[in-house]
Design a protein around this motif. Structure first.
Motif, PDB file in Angstrom:
ATOM      1  N   GLN A 150       0.818  -1.217   0.000  1.00 32.13           N
ATOM      2  CA  GLN A 150       0.000   0.000   0.000  1.00 32.13           C
ATOM      3  C   GLN A 150       0.855   1.271   0.000  1.00 32.13           C
ATOM      4  O   GLN A 150       0.733   2.089  -0.912  1.00 32.13           O
ATOM      5  CB  GLN A 150      -0.964  -0.023   1.185  1.00 32.13           C
ATOM      6  N   PRO A 151       1.718   1.503   0.990  1.00 28.19           N
ATOM      7  CA  PRO A 151       2.555   2.716   0.922  1.00 28.19           C
ATOM      8  C   PRO A 151       3.614   2.650  -0.168  1.00 28.19           C
ATOM      9  O   PRO A 151       3.996   3.682  -0.716  1.00 28.19           O
ATOM     10  CB  PRO A 151       3.191   2.782   2.318  1.00 28.19           C
ATOM     11  N   LEU A 152       4.082   1.442  -0.499  1.00 23.45           N
ATOM     12  CA  LEU A 152       5.070   1.327  -1.573  1.00 23.45           C
ATOM     13  C   LEU A 152       4.482   1.729  -2.925  1.00 23.45           C
ATOM     14  O   LEU A 152       5.207   2.140  -3.831  1.00 23.45           O
ATOM     15  CB  LEU A 152       5.610  -0.105  -1.643  1.00 23.45           C
ATOM     16  N   VAL A 155       9.716   8.152  -7.753  1.00 22.30           N
ATOM     17  CA  VAL A 155      10.288   7.341  -6.665  1.00 22.30           C
ATOM     18  C   VAL A 155       9.365   6.170  -6.354  1.00 22.30           C
ATOM     19  O   VAL A 155       9.806   5.022  -6.202  1.00 22.30           O
ATOM     20  CB  VAL A 155      10.506   8.209  -5.405  1.00 22.30           C
ATOM     21  N   PHE A 156       8.060   6.459  -6.269  1.00 26.58           N
ATOM     22  CA  PHE A 156       7.109   5.392  -5.965  1.00 26.58           C
ATOM     23  C   PHE A 156       6.914   4.444  -7.146  1.00 26.58           C
ATOM     24  O   PHE A 156       6.541   3.281  -6.951  1.00 26.58           O
ATOM     25  CB  PHE A 156       5.776   6.000  -5.535  1.00 26.58           C
ATOM     26  N   LEU A 198       6.869  -1.185  -9.001  1.00 27.25           N
ATOM     27  CA  LEU A 198       7.141  -2.219 -10.014  1.00 27.25           C
ATOM     28  C   LEU A 198       7.581  -3.552  -9.406  1.00 27.25           C
ATOM     29  O   LEU A 198       7.066  -4.614  -9.791  1.00 27.25           O
ATOM     30  CB  LEU A 198       8.186  -1.702 -11.009  1.00 27.25           C
ATOM     31  N   PRO A 199       8.515  -3.574  -8.437  1.00 20.22           N
ATOM     32  CA  PRO A 199       8.855  -4.862  -7.806  1.00 20.22           C
ATOM     33  C   PRO A 199       7.663  -5.489  -7.074  1.00 20.22           C
ATOM     34  O   PRO A 199       7.550  -6.728  -7.013  1.00 20.22           O
ATOM     35  CB  PRO A 199       9.974  -4.498  -6.817  1.00 20.22           C
ATOM     36  N   CYS A 200       6.777  -4.649  -6.533  1.00 22.13           N
ATOM     37  CA  CYS A 200       5.578  -5.175  -5.873  1.00 22.13           C
ATOM     38  C   CYS A 200       4.687  -5.900  -6.876  1.00 22.13           C
ATOM     39  O   CYS A 200       4.097  -6.951  -6.559  1.00 22.13           O
ATOM     40  CB  CYS A 200       4.798  -4.043  -5.210  1.00 22.13           C
TER      41      CYS A 200
END
Length: 551
Positions: free
Chosen positions: A328-330, A490-491, A496-498
């Motif tokens: 969520q925050p990522l 930045v986000f 992308l990895p998420c």
């Protein structure tokens, strides 16, 4: 007597008759039922699989009402962070707690970070330590203690005269706010049937949104005042939630799952009778809880410490829970939801317009969460979560690209486009990964470690939030990085990895009882095979051959 040997005959039974109806082998395998040595538990599982949403609402109306009460704590957990994140945009607050800057006042970036860090740090501590009273004293007493502490801390916020006092109040309040999102989904998942579990867990996200929306509405109504009531009234409004909980909590039944683990079966039976329609066969429901608990203890032992969450098959369940909450925050929700008004002001919008748009952003999120219930009831968990995350990642990219427009400062339409994109982001966030996160956590965690697993997931979320609380003010403040919408890049790098992780590691859990999910994780079923995994009876016991087992 009716012949129940045919599946179509059993389907014609009324909701309250389904619990006691005999279950044939053909029906059990078709429904994905986990066979047990208890006929009563077997009947309860088969009936639970057969309920429609309407039938479940009818039979579990009392449980649904008490779930609303537990969710009030989560409303406060959404109210306070939204309050603190938006206070820095109120002129009176800037004057009382800020410093002169270009003929106006500005709260320094380091104090913005400190205020915003108060809740995440407190949540980290509260989420970790609430697991102990949650298992020792139960869900009701733990919630009551948190509400009493919250009432005291709000009084400190209300009377704060300087920045250190306000920071201390935020730190202490954060501990309580970290406990509420652990207690509520734990209780909801343990008192609702399979067909309602997703909707109930999604209501946790709606509670966050309601808290954020109410806070924004109160702030928008008070921001024009020229005295300290412009921020004291929003602080005082927080008393409503814990007081309301404390008034009704003495009448609320305890979680039957917790009572069974405390060897209090008679009390668990009484709780079940208070949580369901009088026509329900609560003895069968209790038998299913006792059977699932027994199987967990046989497979994993009776340990309930945090270290157990990282042992055996529970390790995989814990990682999944932590990841879906940390995503969520990522994926920029801390930025989009926590800083919209301040970002809108920095983008060039007038204060009144920024506050109104901030309220609109959260109102759209409220609508999205309500619509998510229909998605959750009709579609699987995995595609809703994954496709939602993919689309949010695209929106993050667009917000960043818009900030690269030439002559940005003198083109207000670009700022409005960015702001509108954030509104669209919040709608799809609350339609997909926002509510689905709590659904997946509740269904993925094992019954005996549910409180601990949700606590660890909350800690993971708080750690990322802490990093955001420190970095975002320095990144967007005019006297620091002044990145504006470029922060979205930045986000993009963290989202992308998420997306990759969720594509390969997020299993499908819809329509499974806790007992079934326990066995599937114990058998290390591959992620891609969770949806179509089937059980087969062998010799009438628990030694079932597995289809779709990952090797």
């Amino acid at each position: 007597m009716q012949d129940l040997s045919k599946p179509d005959v059993a389907e014609n039974l009324s909701p309250v008759e389904k619990i006691g109806a005999p279950v044939t082998q053909e029906q059990s395998v078709k429904q994905g039922q986990v066979f047990s040595t208890s006929a009563a538990a077997q009947d309860a599982v088969a009936a639970e699989h057969s309920y429609t949403v309407r039938e479940a609402f009818f039979l579990f109306r009392p449980a649904i009402g008490w779930c609303f009460l537990f969710s009030l704590g989560v409303v406060m957990a959404g109210f306070d962070p939204q309050l603190v994140g938006t206070l820095v945009a109120i002129p009176t607050f800037q004057k009382d707690f800020g410093e002169p800057y270009n003929d106006a006042y500005l709260v320094p970036a380091q104090w913005q970070s400190a205020f915003n860090l108060g809740v995440p740090i407190g949540q980290l501590v509260g989420a970790y330590f609430v697991g102990f009273p949650l298992e020792k004293y139960g869900r009701r007493w733990t919630l009551a203690i948190c509400c009493v502490i919250s009432c005291i801390v709000v009084a400190v916020q209300f009377s704060a005269q300087n920045r250190p006092q306000l920071l201390i109040a935020e730190l202490i309040n954060g501990c309580v706010l970290g406990a509420f999102p652990v207690i509520a989904p734990t209780y909801i998942s343990e008192t609702t049937p399979v067909v309602l579990r997703g909707i109930g867990a999604a209501f946790v996200n709606l509670s966050f949104v309601i808290g954020q929306l109410v806070a924004s509405g109160v702030l928008a109504g008070c921001q024009a005042r020229e005295d300290r009531w412009s921020y004291d009234i929003p602080f005082a409004c927080q008393w409503i939630f814990p007081i309301a909980i404390l008034v009704f909590l003495p009448f609320c039944p305890e979680s039957p799952w917790w009572l069974v683990r405390q060897r209090k079966s008679e009390e668990a039976l009484r709780a079940l009778k208070r949580l369901t329609h009088p026509s329900m066969d609560c003895e069968a429901l209790l038998a299913n809880i006792e059977e699932t608990t027994r199987l967990e203890y046989e497979a994993e032992g009776e340990g309930i410490g945090f270290t157990e969450c990282f042992k055996g098959t529970d390790r995989r369940r814990t990682i999944i829970s932590c990841m879906v909450y940390a995503v969520q925050p990522l994926a920029a929700n801390f930025f989009v939801i926590g800083y919209p008004v301040y970002f809108f002001e920095l983008a060039g919008l007038a204060t009144a317009a920024a506050f109104n748009l901030g309220v609109g952003l959260l109102a759209v999120g409220f609508v999205g969460t309500c619509l998510s219930w229909f998605l959750i009831a009709r579609f699987d968990r995995r595609p809703i979560y994954n496709y939602g995350l993919y689309f949010l990642t695209v929106l993050i990219l667009l917000i960043g690209v818009l900030d690269l427009a030439p002559d940005y400062v003198n083109r207000p339409n670009v700022a409005w486009a960015q702001s509108s994109m954030m509104v669209v982001y919040n709608f799809f966030y609350d339609l997909t990964i926002g509510p689905l996160c709590f659904v997946i956590i509740c269904e993925t965690s094992s019954a005996k470690l549910r409180g601990k697993t949700i606590a660890l997931a909350t800690v993971a979320n708080s750690l990322v939030n802490m990093a955001c609380a420190v970095g975002i003010p320095y990144a967007i403040n005019p006297d620091q990085g002044n990145m504006r919408g470029k922060l979205a890049f930045v986000f993009l790098g963290t989202a992308l990895p998420c997306c990759v992780y969720c594509h390969f590691c997020l299993p499908e859990t819809k329509g499974r009882t806790f007992g079934e999910l326990d066995l599937m994780f114990q058998r290390k079923v591959a992620t891609k095979n969770f949806k179509n995994y089937a059980f087969e009876e062998e010799d009438g016991g628990l030694n079932m051959s597995a289809k779709g087992l990952g090797r």
